[in-house]
Write a protein that holds these residues in place. Structure first.
Motif, mmCIF file in Angstrom:
data_model
loop_
_atom_site.group_PDB
_atom_site.id
_atom_site.type_symbol
_atom_site.label_atom_id
_atom_site.label_comp_id
_atom_site.label_asym_id
_atom_site.label_seq_id
_atom_site.Cartn_x
_atom_site.Cartn_y
_atom_site.Cartn_z
ATOM 1 N N HIS A 10 0.868 -1.173 0.000
ATOM 2 C CA HIS A 10 0.000 0.000 0.000
ATOM 3 C C HIS A 10 0.894 1.209 0.000
ATOM 4 C CE1 HIS A 10 -3.197 -2.735 1.007
ATOM 5 N NE2 HIS A 10 -2.577 -3.088 2.106
ATOM 6 N N ALA A 274 -0.774 -10.718 -2.418
ATOM 7 C CA ALA A 274 -1.559 -9.542 -2.795
ATOM 8 C C ALA A 274 -3.037 -9.764 -2.508
ATOM 9 C CB ALA A 274 -1.344 -9.227 -4.272
ATOM 10 N N ASP A 275 -3.520 -10.984 -2.755
ATOM 11 C CA ASP A 275 -4.923 -11.307 -2.482
ATOM 12 C C ASP A 275 -5.198 -11.254 -0.980
ATOM 13 O OD1 ASP A 275 -7.572 -12.460 -3.431
ATOM 14 O OD2 ASP A 275 -6.949 -13.998 -1.990
ATOM 15 N N SER A 277 -3.538 -9.434 1.238
ATOM 16 C CA SER A 277 -3.491 -8.034 1.608
ATOM 17 C C SER A 277 -4.789 -7.315 1.249
ATOM 18 C CB SER A 277 -2.311 -7.361 0.896
ATOM 19 O OG SER A 277 -2.394 -5.960 1.007
ATOM 20 N N ALA A 278 -5.286 -7.574 0.037
ATOM 21 C CA ALA A 278 -6.527 -6.930 -0.406
ATOM 22 C C ALA A 278 -7.701 -7.361 0.464
ATOM 23 C CB ALA A 278 -6.793 -7.277 -1.870
ATOM 24 N N ARG A 282 -10.080 -4.976 2.624
ATOM 25 C CA ARG A 282 -11.511 -4.954 2.310
ATOM 26 C C ARG A 282 -12.366 -5.329 3.521
ATOM 27 N NH1 ARG A 282 -11.181 -8.540 -1.123
ATOM 28 N NH2 ARG A 282 -11.895 -10.297 0.137
#
Length: 318
Positions: A10, A274-275, A277-278, A282
């Motif tokens: 980020h 990355a998934d 982290s997202a 979220r």
């Protein structure tokens, strides 16, 4: 031991130095500091404990605004080789110092109020109402300066609510002065002062509690640690989790950080991290996540915050 380490991506750019409300802070501090001097002199001249209490509280407001402004400026400074997180933590230290100064001021004013209650003197009610009425105007105007940003910024909202509360406190002093004027009850002024002190102390308790939690790096309000744990254990291939920590890097509600160790045979690639982290962003509004992925259990076993994925989930991931 082989492992993958990821600082979930980020942007870590610091906020603008001083924030968008630098002019509001400067004007608010100037107006309130001038009013504190006038109100304190007037309170001594009018023998009004209520005015002195209000002046003391307004002085704490000036210090609070100055500290908040200074902390916002520091938070906008870039990170250095020594301060690798930057200076965002200054907002937490400023909040702790604000709370300490506020309760110190309350103790001093309480001592003075008790002395006024034991030895009541005639109160110049006209001066009390005039000065407190001026306080309504100054505090109300200062609150208005922060009104535009109070919905999107926690620190700005704190300044807005603080000044709005002060306007209401000044209104209470005006009402008390009017009652004293028509009844001649000299004892009413220190009683009103005690009431104001109680309202301020109770209203500030949440600030003290929250800043202590921030200073001790507690899990932020609104985040369920167990739900975060279960979310991470449910990710494909994860066998277990340990050393999970969640804390706020500053007083800003959008500065939550996470650190954890996951056991996942075969490690993890960039897409998987990355998934993860997202998903943390979220589902839990965690903006800074650092995850170490290990391909097997530690040789000496898990030591802190250990949890395993349910057998059915682990089996489904193989």
């Amino acid at each position: 031991m082989p492992h993958d380490h990821s600082h979930a991506g980020h942007a870590h750019a610091a906020p603008p130095a001083g924030g968008k409300f630098s002019a509001a802070f400067a004007l608010g501090i100037g107006l309130n500091l001038a009013f504190v001097v006038v109100e304190a002199i007037g309170g001594l001249w009018a023998n009004s404990a209520a005015l002195l209490s209000d002046a003391g509280h307004n002085l704490s407001d000036v210090l609070s605004l100055a500290l908040a402004w200074g902390a916002a400026w520091l938070a906008g400074r870039p990170a250095t080789a020594r301060y690798t997180f930057g200076y965002r933590g200054a907002t937490i230290q400023a909040a702790l110092l604000n709370a300490a100064l506020l309760y110190g001021a309350l103790g001093f004013i309480l001592w003075e109020t008790i002395d006024h209650l034991r030895h009541p003197e005639p109160v110049k009610t006209g001066a009390v109402m005039l000065l407190a009425g001026t306080g309504i105007a100054i505090n109300g105007f200062t609150a208005w300066l922060f009104r535009a940003g109070q919905k999107g910024d926690v620190n700005v909202r704190g300044a807005y609510l603080h000044m709005l509360t002060d306007a209401l406190v000044s209104l209470g002093v005006v009402v008390g002065g009017a009652i004293t004027h028509f009844t001649g009850w000299a004892w009413l002024d220190p009683i009103i002062s005690l009431g104001l002190l109680a309202v301020i102390a109770v209203g500030s308790w949440g600030l003290l509690r929250d800043t202590i939690r921030l200073g001790l790096q507690a899990v932020p309000d609104g985040i369920d640690l167990e739900k975060v744990r279960q979310f991470m254990l449910s990710r494909p291939g994860v066998q277990s989790l340990h050393d999970l920590h969640i804390w706020s890097m500053s007083s800003d509600g959008h500065d939550t950080a996470l650190m954890a160790h996951l056991v996942r045979p075969g490690g993890a690639d960039a897409a998987w991290l990355a998934d993860l982290s997202a998903g943390l962003l979220r589902e839990f509004h965690i903006h800074h996540s650092t995850v170490q992925v290990e391909d097997s259990e530690l040789p000496d076993g898990c030591r802190s915050g250990c949890a395993e994925a349910p057998a059915a989930v682990a089996h489904a991931h193989h």
